[in-house]
Scaffold this active site. Structure first.
Site, PDB file in Angstrom:
ATOM      1  N   ASP A  64       0.811  -1.207   0.000  1.00 33.45           N
ATOM      2  CA  ASP A  64       0.000   0.000   0.000  1.00 33.45           C
ATOM      3  C   ASP A  64       0.852   1.269   0.000  1.00 33.45           C
ATOM      4  OD1 ASP A  64      -2.231  -1.576  -0.031  1.00 33.45           O
ATOM      5  OD2 ASP A  64      -2.768  -1.230   2.061  1.00 33.45           O
ATOM      6  N   ASP A 139      -4.688   8.914   4.402  1.00 34.80           N
ATOM      7  CA  ASP A 139      -5.034   9.554   5.665  1.00 34.80           C
ATOM      8  C   ASP A 139      -4.007  10.607   6.036  1.00 34.80           C
ATOM      9  OD1 ASP A 139      -2.823   8.066   6.406  1.00 34.80           O
ATOM     10  OD2 ASP A 139      -3.847   6.881   7.908  1.00 34.80           O
TER      11      ASP A 139
END
Length: 182
Positions: A64, A139
């Protein structure tokens, strides 16, 4: 589709073996293969960030974090990403290493759908009055720069201020999901 960018994490793809195999597969299909100039890949032509819009597809090999770095590298461009998971658990890398060649062939045949992902933007307003705009794929993390005193912040979504209750609820949800067993 004519031009494919391979964005590989050298730490996950030891010796870039898997990336080189996928580059060979793509060239055998008649495609031009590129890699970022700063991430040399045997069999791929180097591509500067200023030329990245030439890519019709980006194949990202890693986890990721690698997908997030590739998305930042391609920021502002309409280049779809397909993630090959060379890590442990990948939320953004849906294709496993073992199935990558077959899945990539399916993508080349047009057997895919593009999922648009939301990006986040944060504006930091410092005490001295200057502002800094940051962008993220996944985020933002708020933390103090030192360990003295409390942190003070406010949050808005599309210009609508969030209440303290909404902020705490989102923080608790985030903590609950990130600490889920398994």
């Amino acid at each position: 589709m004519k031009n494919v960018l391979i964005y590989a994490n050298e730490g996950r793809d030891r010796g870039l073996c898997h990336s080189v195999r996928l580059a060979e597969l793509l060239r055998a299909e008649g495609l031009s293969v590129f890699s970022p100039a700063e991430k040399e890949l045997p069999g791929a032509s180097p591509l500067d960030r200023s030329e990245a819009a030439l890519a019709d597809l980006a194949v990202v090999l890693g986890g990721d974090g690698t997908v997030i770095r590739a998305a930042h590298w391609l920021e502002g461009l309409e280049v779809p990403l397909v993630g090959v998971n060379l890590g442990h658990l990948g939320y953004m890398t849906e294709i496993s290493e073992n199935e990558s060649a077959e899945q990539l062939k399916r993508v080349l045949r047009g057997e895919f759908r593009v999922e648009r992902r939301m990006k986040l933007e944060a504006v930091l307003r410092w005490a001295d009055g200057h502002e800094e705009t940051l962008r993220a794929v996944n985020d933002f993390v708020l933390r103090r720069s030192d360990y003295s005193g409390a942190i003070s912040f406010s949050a808005e979504v599309n210009g609508v201020p969030l209440t303290v209750t909404e902020i705490v609820r989102e923080i608790m949800f985030s903590l609950r999901t990130s600490a889920a067993p398994g």
